[in-house]
Design an enzyme around this catalytic site. Structure first.
Site, short mmCIF file in Angstrom:
data_model
loop_
_atom_site.label_atom_id
_atom_site.label_comp_id
_atom_site.label_asym_id
_atom_site.label_seq_id
_atom_site.Cartn_x
_atom_site.Cartn_y
_atom_site.Cartn_z
N GLN A 8 25.49 68.04 73.65
CA GLN A 8 26.18 67.65 72.42
C GLN A 8 26.07 66.17 72.15
O GLN A 8 25.76 65.36 73.02
CB GLN A 8 27.66 68.05 72.51
CG GLN A 8 28.40 67.50 73.71
CD GLN A 8 29.77 68.14 73.88
OE1 GLN A 8 30.78 67.57 73.50
NE2 GLN A 8 29.78 69.35 74.45
N HIS A 45 28.11 63.11 69.52
CA HIS A 45 29.26 62.83 68.65
C HIS A 45 28.87 61.78 67.61
O HIS A 45 28.12 60.85 67.91
CB HIS A 45 30.45 62.32 69.48
CG HIS A 45 30.81 63.24 70.59
ND1 HIS A 45 31.08 64.57 70.40
CD2 HIS A 45 30.94 63.03 71.93
CE1 HIS A 45 31.37 65.14 71.55
NE2 HIS A 45 31.28 64.23 72.50
N GLU A 59 33.88 58.65 74.26
CA GLU A 59 34.67 59.24 75.33
C GLU A 59 34.28 58.67 76.68
O GLU A 59 33.19 58.12 76.87
CB GLU A 59 34.51 60.76 75.34
CG GLU A 59 33.10 61.24 75.61
CD GLU A 59 32.94 62.75 75.44
OE1 GLU A 59 32.27 63.36 76.28
OE2 GLU A 59 33.49 63.31 74.46
N HIS A 80 24.58 64.44 75.66
CA HIS A 80 25.10 64.63 77.01
C HIS A 80 25.56 66.07 77.19
O HIS A 80 25.78 66.80 76.23
CB HIS A 80 26.26 63.67 77.29
CG HIS A 80 27.43 63.84 76.36
ND1 HIS A 80 27.45 63.32 75.08
CD2 HIS A 80 28.63 64.49 76.50
CE1 HIS A 80 28.59 63.61 74.49
NE2 HIS A 80 29.32 64.34 75.33
N ARG A 108 25.90 70.13 68.30
CA ARG A 108 25.34 70.75 69.51
C ARG A 108 23.83 70.93 69.42
O ARG A 108 23.28 71.14 68.35
CB ARG A 108 26.01 72.10 69.75
CG ARG A 108 27.51 71.99 69.99
CD ARG A 108 28.19 73.34 70.10
NE ARG A 108 29.62 73.19 70.35
CZ ARG A 108 30.54 73.01 69.40
NH1 ARG A 108 30.16 73.00 68.13
NH2 ARG A 108 31.80 72.86 69.71
#
Length: 404
Positions: free
Chosen positions: A96, A98, A133, A267, A286
């Site tokens: 995925q 972001h 994240e 990642h 994704r």
């Protein structure tokens, strides 16, 4: 100090034992993937201030400045800017990416204007926020993170000796790095389902043979890496994500080490238990290893096609931080740190969530308030609350807050 009551999400890739073992419960029949702590509307934590359990999002909305503090509201708005999780991967998560903040806002506005329901399978943007994240390992933790160099990716694909992947290898060998990685990913994701069903098992078998050969040659680290890539196919037979994962760096974290993942970095987490902290978003594009929606054109728009080695983070002592150890992340919406054992003073200038992951922690403040946290239990401290002491020999306490 408010004890938090949190929801565990039962995604199919979750572990059936890891979160239960951490919290001292008997494992259930369903996988437990993520325990959410925060005010995200998808599953807000709940707390009780005398009138029964109320969502943290509602508590903050009723008086943002009292809960978050004026500086946090002025900088980030009237909601908690981060989402804290315990993540337990029993099987690989999807590969995925972001979006950055500008991409998230534009994507969300576009889907809203077209009337795409928030719960629609084809929905890409669940909110108008970015999702940088950090993941910190609580157990040995395996993942894929960032693109390999084109040369290293080509070498790995050549090892498979699969003729159908020759065009991918050719792109990696002949094009400039960014274009090489982009073309390689496009070609892999563009494989027909019938071709993937034939190629992926052969690739996995070749990886297993190479892992055995590496072990015999005494290269244990290489053998583990190749075996980890091959094992992905057991969970996703015939999935092009198995091949796409070969473009990414393999990384293994020991407990206490962490990774930071910024916008656009592809990642996937493969296995392990960790503490995850991110901006307050659920936006995911994704690239494979999933039965969920894959939007290749949108994925290509947000992916950063640059080779980069994973930057493994180790906690750094905070000067005069009363025992605090900081994981340095280049982001303001969240700040991740931990305390280990002893007696530590927790600052409260900013809103925060405290999570115990080992031992028992007693929180005590000057008003006489006390709160005991055991592994898997957490507390919310509003900005400006009396600064508590955390007392707990042989304990580990993670702190999630913002950076102003």
């Amino acid at each position: 100090m408010d004890r938090l009551h949190n929801t565990i999400r039962p995604y199919a890739w979750g572990s059936r034992t890891a979160i239960a073992e951490l919290t001292g419960r008997r494992p259930g029949s369903e996988p437990e993937a993520e325990l959410w702590m925060g005010a995200h509307p998808g599953d807000p934590s709940r707390l009780d201030r005398g009138d029964g359990l109320v969502g943290l999002d509602a508590v903050i909305a009723a008086d943002p400045e009292a809960e978050l503090g004026r500086p946090t509201v002025e900088r980030f708005g009237q909601t908690l800017p981060f989402l804290f999780k315990i993540l337990a991967a029993g099987e690989p998560l999807s590969i995925q990416v972001h979006p950055n903040l500008e991409q998230a806002r534009a994507g969300f506005a576009d889907e809203e204007s077209r009337g795409v329901p928030l719960d629609a399978r084809q929905r890409n943007y669940k909110d108008p926020n970015h999702k940088p994240e950090a993941i910190c390992a609580l157990t040995p933790f395996t993942g894929l993170c960032g693109f390999r160099s084109p040369a290293a990716a080509a070498e790995l694909l050549e090892l498979l000796d699969v003729d159908e992947l020759a065009p991918v290898v050719g792109a990696l060998r002949t094009q400039p790095a960014n274009e090489a990685l982009r073309q390689a990913l496009v070609q892999i994701l563009g494989l027909a389902a019938a071709d993937a069903a034939r190629i992926v098992p052969r690739a996995a078998a070749a990886l297993r043979e190479a892992a055995v050969a590496a072990e015999k040659a005494g290269d244990h680290e290489r053998a583990v890496e190749l075996a980890d890539y091959a094992d992905v196919e057991k969970s996703f037979p015939g999935d092009v994500g198995v091949l796409a994962g070969l473009l990414l760096n393999h990384v293994r974290l020991v407990p206490g080490q962490a990774l930071y993942l910024g916008a656009g970095v592809p990642h996937a987490y493969l296995h392990g238990l960790g503490v995850e902290l991110m901006a307050n978003s659920d936006n995911v594009l994704r690239a494979g290893l999933t039965p969920k929606h894959i939007d290749v054109p949108e994925l290509l728009k947000v992916t950063l096609f640059e080779p980069q080695a994973p930057a493994v983070l180790r906690p750094e002592p905070v000067p005069d931080g009363h025992g605090e150890q900081l994981y340095p992340c280049p982001i303001d919406e969240f700040r991740l740190s931990r305390y280990q054992g002893g007696t530590d003073r927790i600052p409260t200038e900013t809103p925060q969530i405290l999570l115990c992951t080992a031992g028992t922690v007693e929180l005590r403040d000057a008003t006489g308030a006390q709160l005991t946290l055991r592994p898997g239990e957490s507390a919310f401290l509003p900005a400006g609350a009396p600064a508590p002491e955390a007392v707990g020999p042989d304990s580990t306490l993670f702190r999630a807050t913002v950076r102003l």
